[in-house]
Design a protein around this motif. Structure first.
Motif, PDB file in Angstrom:
ATOM      1  N   ASN A  89     -10.845 -10.094  -9.404  1.00  0.00           N
ATOM      2  CA  ASN A  89     -12.789 -10.861  -9.043  1.00  0.00           C
ATOM      3  C   ASN A  89     -12.991  -9.610  -9.569  1.00  0.00           C
ATOM      4  O   ASN A  89     -12.414  -8.417 -10.270  1.00  0.00           O
ATOM      5  N   VAL A  90     -14.432  -9.507  -9.453  1.00  0.00           N
ATOM      6  CA  VAL A  90     -14.859  -8.501 -10.465  1.00  0.00           C
ATOM      7  C   VAL A  90     -16.532  -7.796  -9.820  1.00  0.00           C
ATOM      8  O   VAL A  90     -16.587  -8.516  -8.628  1.00  0.00           O
ATOM      9  N   HIS A  91     -15.978  -6.232  -9.246  1.00  0.00           N
ATOM     10  CA  HIS A  91     -16.758  -5.846  -8.481  1.00  0.00           C
ATOM     11  C   HIS A  91     -17.414  -4.089  -9.264  1.00  0.00           C
ATOM     12  O   HIS A  91     -16.809  -3.692 -10.028  1.00  0.00           O
ATOM     13  N   TYR A  92     -18.695  -4.820  -9.110  1.00  0.00           N
ATOM     14  CA  TYR A  92     -19.666  -5.914  -8.623  1.00  0.00           C
ATOM     15  C   TYR A  92     -20.755  -5.846  -9.790  1.00  0.00           C
ATOM     16  O   TYR A  92     -21.112  -5.774 -11.484  1.00  0.00           O
ATOM     17  N   ILE A  93     -21.513  -7.402  -9.872  1.00  0.00           N
ATOM     18  CA  ILE A  93     -22.757  -7.874 -10.875  1.00  0.00           C
ATOM     19  C   ILE A  93     -23.244  -6.752 -10.541  1.00  0.00           C
ATOM     20  O   ILE A  93     -23.541  -6.465  -9.556  1.00  0.00           O
ATOM     21  N   PRO A  94     -24.252  -5.973 -11.866  1.00  0.00           N
ATOM     22  CA  PRO A  94     -24.592  -4.824 -11.350  1.00  0.00           C
ATOM     23  C   PRO A  94     -26.799  -5.892 -10.442  1.00  0.00           C
ATOM     24  O   PRO A  94     -26.417  -6.672 -10.430  1.00  0.00           O
ATOM     25  N   ILE A  95     -26.356  -5.154  -8.469  1.00  0.00           N
ATOM     26  CA  ILE A  95     -27.437  -5.261  -8.145  1.00  0.00           C
ATOM     27  C   ILE A  95     -28.710  -5.708  -9.389  1.00  0.00           C
ATOM     28  O   ILE A  95     -29.589  -6.587  -8.495  1.00  0.00           O
TER      29      ILE A  95
ATOM     30  N   ASN B 174     -24.223  -0.176  -8.233  1.00  0.00           N
ATOM     31  CA  ASN B 174     -22.560  -0.600  -8.469  1.00  0.00           C
ATOM     32  C   ASN B 174     -22.674  -0.395  -7.488  1.00  0.00           C
ATOM     33  O   ASN B 174     -21.101   0.349  -7.011  1.00  0.00           O
ATOM     34  N   SER B 175     -23.047  -1.992  -6.562  1.00  0.00           N
ATOM     35  CA  SER B 175     -22.053  -1.806  -5.611  1.00  0.00           C
ATOM     36  C   SER B 175     -22.384  -3.552  -4.823  1.00  0.00           C
ATOM     37  O   SER B 175     -22.550  -4.567  -5.219  1.00  0.00           O
ATOM     38  N   PHE B 176     -22.021  -4.487  -3.290  1.00  0.00           N
ATOM     39  CA  PHE B 176     -23.367  -5.153  -3.180  1.00  0.00           C
ATOM     40  C   PHE B 176     -23.950  -5.037  -2.754  1.00  0.00           C
ATOM     41  O   PHE B 176     -24.757  -4.045  -2.303  1.00  0.00           O
TER      42      PHE B 176
END
Ligand SMILES: *Cc1c(COP(=O)(O)O)cnc(C)c1O
Length: 387
Positions: A325-331, A78-80
């Motif tokens: 916005n949506v944070h985050y698309i699972p990496i 759950n991050s950039f």
């Protein structure tokens, strides 16, 4: 459009930048050193290195700690993407630890389970990169205990957590970690345009990090070479990069850092107002842990009611001019990571969180009227966004 995040720039910031533009040094001058001292002092770390972005900070930190091919790095899904990409830049292998469904931070219980399992198969990580999601600190006490027991390096990706205080200690002081990185992108708590920094109490490693951010070059005499140095000589020992911050950016950083407490208070004010006004809706509001005095970067709501469609609510709010916005698309679900072998279902808590999460605008100068408008629209949107 009301954006989800926005910088706060005043005349004093502008003046500090124009002063540099009229000075001798636009880059590699004294202002970067000054910003680094300010950061180290403000967050109570032995030293700091300022670089060109948060991503660059993560990369040179991995290099500084000797990360290389064959090493394993774990981080939060759950991050950039930058939190994981930095390990791949060094040819290390990346894996993830699922999140806690209440704080959305990396879960220390799942971490311990995964460590036990990895130990049996001799696949322990060399480094763990934790992410203080939304600004709230991870459970660093539990994580640092595991780091000692299993002997791994802990890096805090505190891109969201500039100004957060954990157990009475500023994030950035590295009380529970080996290094902390910040990002100064305009949506973050303080900005330098683009920019980032590494804070640490390991002075020798910081020196290496600084070198990696400037081509791997030093002007100092190295014990491996002769102790004579011609006046023009410099030495490249490692393959570094040009990740330097400019003096223009550093001047803005120094000026912004002075207002960090004010930014924190203004964010808290807006955060509390959302909590109060949205409390009677069928949504999970952010959970504030008692051990973190958080400088909130994001305000994330989670739609509990399955009859409300996140997509419809998102579109409704965007149509109203609200930059949700949506944070985050699972990496691990990004195509690039799926090509590495990850798939949907690998980190179920993170995926479950992601499927209902929505970020509302939060920044220091979000106006009273704009926030009221957002709150009204969320209430209205909840009613007409049926799945
Ligand atoms: C913003 C961000 C980064 C990257 O920072 P940049 O300065 O944009 O390179 C890394 N990690 C997290 C968690 C971030 O939010």
């Amino acid at each position: 459009m009301i954006p989800y995040g926005h910088q706060d720039i005043i005349d004093e910031d502008i003046l500090s930048v124009t002063n540099i533009l009229q000075s001798e040094w636009l880059t590699q001058g004294p202002t970067v050193d000054k910003f680094e001292s300010c950061l180290a002092q403000r967050f109570n770390a032995k030293g700091a290195v300022a670089v060109s972005s948060g991503t660059a900070a993560l990369h040179v930190t991995c290099l500084g700690f000797g990360l290389t091919k064959g090493d394993i790095v774990w981080t939060s899904p759950n991050s950039f993407v930058a939190s994981a990409n930095c390990a791949l830049y060094c040819q290390a292998t990346v894996d993830f630890v699922d999140i806690d469904p209440i704080t959305y931070n990396l879960c220390p219980i799942k971490l311990e389970q995964k460590l036990k399992h990895a130990k049996r198969f001799n696949r322990l990580p060399k480094m763990l990169i934790v992410v203080h999601f939304g600004g709230q600190s991870c459970d660093m006490q539990a994580i640092s205990k595991l780091a000692k027991a299993y002997n791994f390096i802990v890096i805090e990706d505190a891109s969201h957590a500039i100004g957060t205080v954990y157990q009475g200690k500023p994030v950035g002081g590295c009380y529970f970690s080996d290094a902390t990185i910040f990002s100064f992108h305009p949506v973050k708590t303080i900005t330098t345009g683009e920019g980032g920094a590494i804070l640490s109490n390991h002075s020798a490693i910081l020196k290496k990090i600084k070198q990696f951010a400037s081509h791997g070059i030093t002007r100092e005499i190295h014990e491996e070479t002769s102790n004579t140095k011609l006046p023009w000589e410099y030495f490249q020992f490692d393959l570094g990069y040009n990740y330097r911050m400019t003096d223009i950016q550093a001047a803005l950083g120094i000026s912004q850092l002075k207002r960090l407490e004010r930014f924190k208070a203004l964010r808290a004010e807006k955060f509390d107002k959302y909590n109060e006004k949205l409390s009677n809706l069928d949504i999970q509001l952010p959970y504030s842990k008692g051990d973190s005095d958080t400088c909130w970067h994001l305000y994330v709501i989670n739609l509990l009611d399955p009859s409300v469609s996140r997509l419809n609510l998102f579109n409704f709010l965007r149509m109203k001019g609200i930059g949700v916005n949506v944070h985050y698309i699972p990496i691990h679900t990004q195509p690039f990571y799926q090509n590495l072998g990850f798939k949907w279902g690998d980190f179920p808590e993170c995926e479950k969180y992601y499927s209902h999460a929505l970020t509302l605008p939060l920044y220091p100068n979000l106006s009273y009227e704009d926030q009221n408008f957002i709150i009204r629209c969320v209430k209205e949107g909840m009613k007409c966004s049926l799945a």
